[in-house]
Design an enzyme around this catalytic site. Structure first.
Site, PDB file in Angstrom:
ATOM      1  CD  GLU A  84      74.054  22.410  47.039  1.00 33.46           C
ATOM      2  OE1 GLU A  84      73.095  21.711  46.667  1.00 33.46           O
ATOM      3  OE2 GLU A  84      74.457  22.428  48.220  1.00 33.46           O
ATOM      4  N   PRO A 117      67.283   5.447  58.965  1.00 35.19           N
ATOM      5  CG  PRO A 117      66.554   3.229  58.913  1.00 35.19           C
ATOM      6  CD  PRO A 117      67.534   4.138  59.605  1.00 35.19           C
ATOM      7  CD  GLU A 144      69.395  34.155  51.548  1.00 36.30           C
ATOM      8  OE1 GLU A 144      70.147  34.480  52.501  1.00 36.30           O
ATOM      9  OE2 GLU A 144      68.165  34.326  51.564  1.00 36.30           O
ATOM     10  CD  GLU A 163      75.439  18.102  44.690  1.00 37.59           C
ATOM     11  OE1 GLU A 163      75.042  19.242  45.029  1.00 37.59           O
ATOM     12  OE2 GLU A 163      74.806  17.370  43.910  1.00 37.59           O
ATOM     13  N   GLY A 207      75.422  19.935  49.690  1.00 39.91           N
ATOM     14  CA  GLY A 207      75.499  18.525  49.322  1.00 39.91           C
ATOM     15  C   GLY A 207      74.430  18.151  48.322  1.00 39.91           C
TER      16      GLY A 207
END
Length: 211
Positions: free
Chosen positions: A64, A81, A113, A60, A44
């Site tokens: 990745e 939060p 990886e 993403e 992500g």
């Protein structure tokens, strides 16, 4: 007006499930950069300013892991939060269940990886990803009980035994053979594709539970 508010950054995370070695596994990447450098994480990253949120999730994931051409479904949003030491972030989480046979994984950009891990034997993960994974496993199991999501883990043609094994692996429990056969045939999920061989219908109205 907007100067009165501090706006959180928007991110996406993608959980990819697959059945491998007769267990439910998910795809993680090892982070190349801080924070949580060298920790395993869900693929992500940040949503670009002019980018649609689903497009960011697909981008993403491809950047990745090299995975593309799959369907992602939104799970929910996580925004407690303190979940990210860099500042206030809100993440929109997506998932997919795929048949990963023959799929080549290629770590790139922010990932050192990429690898498959059993959902029952996960490494320590970054951010609040353990919570996200736990929620999404339960989400997948609910989908399995109420939708034909299992089709994404199956070959085009299969036996009822093979399908039952997929249900058992995802639900993490043994299902009675006769009860499963009765319930699955009462749904509108399958059609015959040969002698003792089935395939999923193209158009399906799903009913039933397999508990």
């Amino acid at each position: 007006m907007t100067e009165r508010y501090k706006n959180p950054a928007l991110t996406v995370d993608t959980i990819i499930f697959s059945i491998r070695d007769k267990t439910l596994k998910l795809l993680l990447i090892k982070r190349k950069n801080p924070p949580f450098q060298d920790k395993w994480a869900i693929p992500g990253g940040f949503v670009d300013y002019e980018e649609d949120i689903p497009d960011a999730a697909y981008r993403e994931l491809e950047e990745e892991t090299g995975i593309q051409g799959i369907s992602l479904e939104q799970v929910r949003t996580f925004g407690t939060p303190g979940r990210d030491p860099r500042g206030r972030t809100v993440s929109v989480v997506y998932f997919s269940l795929i048949n990963s046979a023959g799929l080549e994984i290629r770590a790139d950009t922010d990932a050192k990886e990429a690898g498959w891990f059993s959902v029952y034997d996960l490494p320590e993960t970054a951010f609040d990803h353990a919570e996200i994974i736990d929620f999404t496993v339960r989400f997948l199991r609910q989908k399995l009980e109420n939708t034909p999501v299992a089709r994404h883990a199956m070959p085009e043609k299969f036996s009822l035994e093979e399908l039952r094994e997929v249900y058992e692996i995802i639900l993490n429990k043994t299902l009675n053979h006769e009860i499963f056969k009765q319930k699955i045939t009462e749904t509108n999920l399958l059609e015959k594709a040969g002698d003792s061989v089935y395939k999923f219908r193209e158009s399906m109205d799903f009913i039933g539970r397999f508990s």
